[in-house]
Design a protein around this motif. Sequence first.
Motif, mmCIF file in Angstrom:
data_model
loop_
_atom_site.group_PDB
_atom_site.id
_atom_site.type_symbol
_atom_site.label_atom_id
_atom_site.label_comp_id
_atom_site.label_asym_id
_atom_site.label_seq_id
_atom_site.Cartn_x
_atom_site.Cartn_y
_atom_site.Cartn_z
ATOM 1 N N ASN A 315 36.116 40.306 47.604
ATOM 2 C CA ASN A 315 35.196 41.277 47.026
ATOM 3 C C ASN A 315 35.575 41.546 45.576
ATOM 4 N N CYS A 316 34.732 42.298 44.884
ATOM 5 C CA CYS A 316 35.003 42.633 43.490
ATOM 6 C C CYS A 316 34.208 43.864 43.095
ATOM 7 N N THR A 317 34.636 44.492 42.006
ATOM 8 C CA THR A 317 33.905 45.625 41.460
ATOM 9 C C THR A 317 34.276 45.791 40.002
ATOM 10 N N PHE A 318 33.446 46.512 39.266
ATOM 11 C CA PHE A 318 33.725 46.825 37.871
ATOM 12 C C PHE A 318 34.271 48.248 37.753
ATOM 13 N N ASP A 319 34.994 48.507 36.670
ATOM 14 C CA ASP A 319 35.267 49.899 36.336
ATOM 15 C C ASP A 319 33.982 50.485 35.752
ATOM 16 N N SER A 320 33.965 51.783 35.502
ATOM 17 C CA SER A 320 32.733 52.458 35.111
ATOM 18 C C SER A 320 32.197 51.996 33.768
ATOM 19 N N GLU A 321 33.056 51.459 32.905
ATOM 20 C CA GLU A 321 32.626 50.982 31.594
ATOM 21 C C GLU A 321 32.463 49.459 31.556
ATOM 22 N N GLU A 322 32.644 48.814 32.685
ATOM 23 C CA GLU A 322 32.545 47.360 32.817
ATOM 24 C C GLU A 322 33.467 46.633 31.844
ATOM 25 N N LYS A 323 34.661 47.169 31.665
ATOM 26 C CA LYS A 323 35.661 46.507 30.829
ATOM 27 C C LYS A 323 36.445 45.470 31.614
ATOM 28 N N TYR A 324 36.576 45.703 32.925
ATOM 29 C CA TYR A 324 37.314 44.785 33.786
ATOM 30 C C TYR A 324 36.528 44.549 35.064
ATOM 31 N N LEU A 325 36.697 43.351 35.614
ATOM 32 C CA LEU A 325 36.262 43.061 36.967
ATOM 33 C C LEU A 325 37.512 43.038 37.832
ATOM 34 N N TYR A 326 37.559 43.898 38.843
ATOM 35 C CA TYR A 326 38.680 43.961 39.777
ATOM 36 C C TYR A 326 38.326 43.158 41.018
ATOM 37 N N MET A 327 39.275 42.360 41.499
ATOM 38 C CA MET A 327 39.020 41.439 42.601
ATOM 39 C C MET A 327 40.073 41.592 43.687
ATOM 40 N N THR A 328 39.636 41.649 44.927
ATOM 41 C CA THR A 328 40.541 41.590 46.072
ATOM 42 C C THR A 328 40.517 40.161 46.597
ATOM 43 N N ALA A 329 41.689 39.535 46.634
ATOM 44 C CA ALA A 329 41.783 38.111 46.966
ATOM 45 C C ALA A 329 42.930 37.898 47.937
ATOM 46 N N ASP A 330 42.599 37.916 49.236
ATOM 47 C CA ASP A 330 43.591 37.737 50.290
ATOM 48 C C ASP A 330 44.696 38.783 50.158
ATOM 49 N N ALA A 331 45.902 38.377 49.785
ATOM 50 C CA ALA A 331 47.029 39.302 49.703
ATOM 51 C C ALA A 331 47.135 40.000 48.351
#
Length: 339
Positions: A315-331
């Motif tokens: 899965n993934c999501t942005f911070d509120s200002e779309e400066k970063y994409l955060y990703m959950t990748a297995d461990a």
Amino acid sequence: MKNFVLMFLLVSAFACDETKSTAEISEEESRYATVGSVERLTSEINTFIAEGAEIEVLASGFEWAEGPLWLADQKALIFTDVPTNKIWKWTEEDSLSLFLEPSGYLGTEATKKEPGANGLALDAAGNLILCQHGERRIARLNASLSSPTADFTALVSDYQGKKFNSPNDLVLNKSGQIFFTDPPYGLDDWDTKELDFQGVYRLDTDGSLHLLLDSLNRPNGIGLSPDQRTLYVAQSDAQKARYFAFELDEDGSVTDGKVLLDATAAVGESGPGLPDGLAVHSSGTIFASGPGGIWVISSAGAHLGTILTGQGTSNCTFDSEEKYLYMTADAFLMRIKIN
């Protein structure tokens, strides 16, 4: 079972002379460990991810990280670890801390494989809404996000008197309607599957539940276009690994649909993973888990490129200002800078 290792992977860095203070060390000289790469299939991906952007590893040691959600007021990311029934919190300042346990299963059966919460979202009032795999329901956290405790209110747990399979992911529109998917991944052998389909549903603010789709074999990640008139659903089926786009009317009902992009040919060829969670950028571009990592997909269905994490990426999501994409990748919990 992986041992949980708290990894503050901030690598400080380069040697400095005696007169150089810590405050003078630049951000470039102190950064996280990096992995993977970005596959650029078209020049359009450069609009979102600059040349040289790196995938940073923020934390690791999870069983299966999922459900990332940005909390703007805390400048924090929370995410689930489904098999361990926990939600974790990460901030730039404090690194990693336990946010909530239990998160998705309140019972005592120790053999449950995926008991924890999965997808997370916030409603208009700032309440945390959870897909609770173990309890087979959509629930609201009653406690505040600053002092969370495992106190929940069930919003919906069945369709026409039959228990859901295991609600997986969700998205809310501006009207407060909750759209969610219900694949069977959270069921165990001793659970009874009561529905003979895997549904996509809409829960209205008056509590009424509407089945939108029952034709998808493994509906998983879900998102809305910026105008909230297109519903995106990822199908985690290795034989039909697809991203769908469904048109919505003013009431939030599906009026038409199509395959936006078929990723089946890439399964097993481009790296681990299937279509899973997704996030929609304010431009309308879709960032979606897929074979190899995060697929960047235009609203017209063109595959612009892939953020290659080297892991099965959930899965993934942005911070509120779309400066970063955060990703959950297995461990792992990862991120990449966005333009």
